[in-house]
Scaffold this active site. Structure first.
Site, PDB file in Angstrom:
ATOM      1  N   HIS A 127      19.221  34.128 -78.162  1.00 13.14           N
ATOM      2  CA  HIS A 127      17.921  33.539 -78.495  1.00 13.14           C
ATOM      3  C   HIS A 127      16.881  34.642 -78.285  1.00 13.14           C
ATOM      4  O   HIS A 127      17.016  35.452 -77.363  1.00 13.14           O
ATOM      5  CB  HIS A 127      17.527  32.422 -77.529  1.00 13.14           C
ATOM      6  CG  HIS A 127      18.415  31.227 -77.500  1.00 13.14           C
ATOM      7  ND1 HIS A 127      19.560  31.174 -76.755  1.00 13.14           N
ATOM      8  CD2 HIS A 127      18.297  30.011 -78.085  1.00 13.14           C
ATOM      9  CE1 HIS A 127      20.120  29.989 -76.889  1.00 13.14           C
ATOM     10  NE2 HIS A 127      19.380  29.257 -77.688  1.00 13.14           N
ATOM     11  N   GLU A 258      22.742  23.407 -85.974  1.00 13.51           N
ATOM     12  CA  GLU A 258      23.766  23.027 -84.981  1.00 13.51           C
ATOM     13  C   GLU A 258      23.519  21.590 -84.519  1.00 13.51           C
ATOM     14  O   GLU A 258      22.552  21.321 -83.807  1.00 13.51           O
ATOM     15  CB  GLU A 258      23.680  23.997 -83.795  1.00 13.51           C
ATOM     16  CG  GLU A 258      24.706  23.718 -82.720  1.00 13.51           C
ATOM     17  CD  GLU A 258      24.667  24.766 -81.601  1.00 13.51           C
ATOM     18  OE1 GLU A 258      24.390  25.948 -81.874  1.00 13.51           O
ATOM     19  OE2 GLU A 258      24.916  24.380 -80.446  1.00 13.51           O
ATOM     20  N   GLU A 294      29.481  22.738 -82.596  1.00 18.48           N
ATOM     21  CA  GLU A 294      29.879  22.937 -81.196  1.00 18.48           C
ATOM     22  C   GLU A 294      30.654  21.705 -80.738  1.00 18.48           C
ATOM     23  O   GLU A 294      30.087  20.622 -80.617  1.00 18.48           O
ATOM     24  CB  GLU A 294      28.630  23.137 -80.328  1.00 18.48           C
ATOM     25  CG  GLU A 294      28.977  23.298 -78.868  1.00 18.48           C
ATOM     26  CD  GLU A 294      27.798  23.765 -78.018  1.00 18.48           C
ATOM     27  OE1 GLU A 294      27.053  24.658 -78.448  1.00 18.48           O
ATOM     28  OE2 GLU A 294      27.654  23.224 -76.919  1.00 18.48           O
ATOM     29  N   HIS A 297      29.289  19.177 -78.323  1.00 18.58           N
ATOM     30  CA  HIS A 297      28.290  18.267 -78.886  1.00 18.58           C
ATOM     31  C   HIS A 297      28.980  17.143 -79.644  1.00 18.58           C
ATOM     32  O   HIS A 297      28.535  15.998 -79.617  1.00 18.58           O
ATOM     33  CB  HIS A 297      27.350  19.014 -79.824  1.00 18.58           C
ATOM     34  CG  HIS A 297      26.564  20.116 -79.164  1.00 18.58           C
ATOM     35  ND1 HIS A 297      25.743  20.967 -79.847  1.00 18.58           N
ATOM     36  CD2 HIS A 297      26.486  20.487 -77.867  1.00 18.58           C
ATOM     37  CE1 HIS A 297      25.176  21.825 -79.011  1.00 18.58           C
ATOM     38  NE2 HIS A 297      25.624  21.552 -77.800  1.00 18.58           N
ATOM     39  N   ASP A 322      30.556  27.058 -82.323  1.00 19.03           N
ATOM     40  CA  ASP A 322      30.256  27.385 -80.927  1.00 19.03           C
ATOM     41  C   ASP A 322      31.433  26.879 -80.113  1.00 19.03           C
ATOM     42  O   ASP A 322      31.445  25.731 -79.634  1.00 19.03           O
ATOM     43  CB  ASP A 322      28.951  26.708 -80.474  1.00 19.03           C
ATOM     44  CG  ASP A 322      27.747  27.612 -80.680  1.00 19.03           C
ATOM     45  OD1 ASP A 322      27.921  28.712 -81.231  1.00 19.03           O
ATOM     46  OD2 ASP A 322      26.634  27.226 -80.278  1.00 19.03           O
ATOM     47  N   ASP A 333      26.630  18.164 -71.630  1.00 20.56           N
ATOM     48  CA  ASP A 333      27.075  19.386 -72.299  1.00 20.56           C
ATOM     49  C   ASP A 333      27.458  20.410 -71.232  1.00 20.56           C
ATOM     50  O   ASP A 333      26.629  21.224 -70.835  1.00 20.56           O
ATOM     51  CB  ASP A 333      25.865  19.867 -73.130  1.00 20.56           C
ATOM     52  CG  ASP A 333      26.223  20.872 -74.198  1.00 20.56           C
ATOM     53  OD1 ASP A 333      27.412  21.028 -74.487  1.00 20.56           O
ATOM     54  OD2 ASP A 333      25.295  21.487 -74.750  1.00 20.56           O
ATOM     55  N   ASP A 335      29.555  22.835 -71.466  1.00 21.51           N
ATOM     56  CA  ASP A 335      29.745  24.181 -72.029  1.00 21.51           C
ATOM     57  C   ASP A 335      30.855  24.960 -71.326  1.00 21.51           C
ATOM     58  O   ASP A 335      30.651  26.097 -70.889  1.00 21.51           O
ATOM     59  CB  ASP A 335      28.435  24.991 -71.947  1.00 21.51           C
ATOM     60  CG  ASP A 335      27.360  24.470 -72.877  1.00 21.51           C
ATOM     61  OD1 ASP A 335      27.697  24.054 -73.992  1.00 21.51           O
ATOM     62  OD2 ASP A 335      26.175  24.481 -72.485  1.00 21.51           O
ATOM     63  N   ASP A 365      29.801  29.727 -76.733  1.00 21.08           N
ATOM     64  CA  ASP A 365      28.616  29.111 -76.126  1.00 21.08           C
ATOM     65  C   ASP A 365      29.117  28.380 -74.873  1.00 21.08           C
ATOM     66  O   ASP A 365      29.175  27.152 -74.820  1.00 21.08           O
ATOM     67  CB  ASP A 365      27.964  28.149 -77.138  1.00 21.08           C
ATOM     68  CG  ASP A 365      26.614  27.650 -76.661  1.00 21.08           C
ATOM     69  OD1 ASP A 365      26.256  27.933 -75.505  1.00 21.08           O
ATOM     70  OD2 ASP A 365      25.925  26.972 -77.442  1.00 21.08           O
TER      71      ASP A 365
HETATM   72  C1  XLS Z   1      22.713  23.812 -76.560  1.00 16.42           C
HETATM   73  C2  XLS Z   1      23.099  24.597 -77.724  1.00 16.42           C
HETATM   74  C3  XLS Z   1      22.486  25.981 -77.781  1.00 16.42           C
HETATM   75  C4  XLS Z   1      22.610  26.549 -79.164  1.00 16.42           C
HETATM   76  C5  XLS Z   1      21.694  27.680 -79.422  1.00 16.42           C
HETATM   77  O1  XLS Z   1      23.292  22.788 -76.249  1.00 16.42           O
HETATM   78  O2  XLS Z   1      24.478  24.647 -77.800  1.00 16.42           O
HETATM   79  O3  XLS Z   1      23.049  26.803 -76.827  1.00 16.42           O
HETATM   80  O4  XLS Z   1      23.897  26.944 -79.437  1.00 16.42           O
HETATM   81  O5  XLS Z   1      20.370  27.327 -79.268  1.00 16.42           O
HETATM   82 NI    NI Z   2      25.630  25.877 -79.092  1.00 22.00          NI
HETATM   83 NI    NI Z   3      25.504  23.116 -76.383  1.00 23.92          NI
END
Ligand code: XLS
Ligand code: NI
Ligand code: NI
Length: 463
Positions: A127, A258, A294, A297, A322, A333, A335, A365
């Site tokens: 970012h 996304e 992703e 998500h 992602d 999330d 991740d 991600d």
């Molecule tokens: C957040 C998102 C973020 C995007 C990029 O949940 O996954 O990380 O991938 O802004």
């Molecule tokens: Ni993401």
């Molecule tokens: Ni995310």
């Protein structure tokens, strides 16, 4: 996105290391860790080696690395501190003084490129605000960004690591608490637009292959204060301007949206793949945007892990992934690094079926757990995930080349290949004709088994 780290005032990072030694452009950040080797017979205890990922191994006519196109994300791996709503940072990096200074930004970036190179990934993602601190005016902010982008360009050239995608952080700053492109205040909408303009210029400069929009706060917390149609119309205008500007400046990367259903907003407009596809088609933006999916998500939206990957691919809209995972027992999330071979097999099956993911890739991600505090954990997590995807790729290759499952799926739909079924497929029939078909042929009686367990057992054969 938090940069919630203690600020040292004496130049030390608390563990004896002096972060100022990392201001030297030749400083080594990950001492004692070399380029990660391939070692197939290392045994269970060896996790700092690749067991399966062989970038140049041929798989279905292409080297493995071209199917996988791995990328490390800067925000989690170089800005994550392990801080959570209940506790302080746990991931204290020796080069990071926790400040928002340009010197710290440069150290982090150099650490990043050493990490990407030692790991052997071809791509990175960021970012705008991950890499450079925001100033007090847009001019000052953009100046900071330009300076860091100059360093990024130098490091990309030196290491050969390329930019998979860039994105704008349109959710962390307090001004964006009610959204960016869907904000009720036009002044804030304009601020977000200015940020995206610069973001696209930076993406072009660094040769990004894509540009991502994740709508963290594009949504609502209460419908009572929200004009949803106005917000969605404005959001579409926002995306249209970005597509126009991309063309104007000759940026050739794909634009990607996304999806995510919630968190931080209670309801996010980009809920899931089909919602975004419907939105893009409604506003005539579907030729200009694809999706960055992703899986964490997807599962938050209540779907199975691979659902959005399959759905977006089915409509020719899968642009990038992602590649992370959630925790089925936690509703947010998380991740996490994707370590489940069944999941990676299903993802790579879709990627192989659509002929590849380029110019997208598999972007991690993902963040190491708050408790995984060693520098080595940064490597082990990525290596484990890369090997999981390499295994998924090999499984999917076998699954597709044996063609057992696909053949049976094809057979399941074979009634659409001739007679009245062919007419349905071609859109050449009507309710009247189908009624007549039933009257002539009788009610359907041979209702075939869906054989779910048979299919699940076949998948297990490959995993
Ligand atoms: C957040 C998102 C973020 C995007 C990029 O949940 O996954 O990380 O991938 O802004
Ligand atoms: Ni993401
Ligand atoms: Ni995310």
């Amino acid at each position: 996105m938090s940069s919630f780290a203690p600020t040292a005032t004496d130049g030390s990072s608390g563990d004896g290391a002096n972060y100022r030694e990392f201001d030297d452009p030749n400083a080594e950040f990950f001492k004692g860790i070399g380029k990660i080797p391939l070692k197939k017979d290392g045994g269970a205890g060896e996790t700092m080696v690749f067991r399966t990922y062989e970038p140049n191994k041929q798989v279905m006519g292409k080297p493995m690395k071209d199917w996988l196109r791995f990328s490390v994300c800067f925000w989690h791996t170089f800005r994550g501190t392990g801080a959570d709503p209940f506790g302080f940072p746990t991931l204290i990096r020796p080069w990071d003084d926790g400040s928002n200074s340009m010197a710290n930004a440069k150290r982090r970036l150099r650490a990043g490129f050493e990490f990407f190179s030692k790991l052997g990934v071809p791509y990175w993602t960021f970012h705008d605000r991950d890499i450079a601190p925001e100033g007090s005016t847009l001019t000052e902010t953009n100046k900071n960004l330009d300076e860091i982008v100059g360093l990024a360009q130098e490091l990309q050239n030196k290491t050969g690591v390329k930019l998979l995608w860039a994105t704008c952080n349109l959710f962390a700053h307090q001004r964006y608490m009610n959204g960016a492109g869907s904000n009720p205040d036009a002044h804030i909408f304009a601020m977000a637009a200015a940020q995206v303009k610069k973001g696209l210029e930076v993406a072009k400069k660094l040769g990004a292959e894509n540009f991502v929009f994740w709508g963290g706060r594009e949504g609502y917390h209460t419908i009572l204060n929200t004009n949803v149609r106005k917000e969605l119309d404005n959001l579409a205008t926002f995306f249209r301007m970005a597509a126009d500007y991309k063309k104007k400046i000759g940026f050739t990367g794909n634009l990607l949206i996304e999806p995510k259903p919630k968190e931080p907003a209670k309801h996010q407009y980009d809920y899931d793949a089909m919602t975004v596809i419907g939105f893009l088609k409604h506003y005539g933006l579907d030729k200009d945007y694809k999706l960055n999916i992703e899986p964490n998500h997807t599962t938050l939206a209540g779907h199975g892990y691979e659902h959005d990957i399959v759905m977006s691919s089915a409509f020719g809209m899968l642009g990038s992934i992602d590649s992370n995972t959630g925790s089925p027992d936690l509703g947010w999330d998380t991740d996490q690094f994707p370590m489940d071979i069944k999941n990676t097999t299903m993802v790579m099956k879709t990627v192989l079926e659509q002929g590849g993911i380029a110019p997208g890739g598999l972007n991690f991600d993902c963040k190491v757990r708050r408790e995984s505090t060693e520098l080595g954990d940064m490597f082990i997590s990525h290596i484990g995930a890369m090997d999981s995807f390499a295994r998924g790729l090999l499984n999917a290759e076998k699954l597709l080349s044996e063609n057992v499952i696909a053949k049976q799926v094809k057979e399941r739909y074979s009634s659409y290949e001739s007679g009245i079924g062919k007419k349905i497929t071609d859109g050449q029939t009507s309710l009247e004709e189908l009624e007549k078909f039933i009257l002539d042929n009788g009610n359907p009686t041979n209702v075939a088994s869906g054989r779910q367990e048979h299919y699940e057992s076949m998948l297990n054969y490959y995993v």
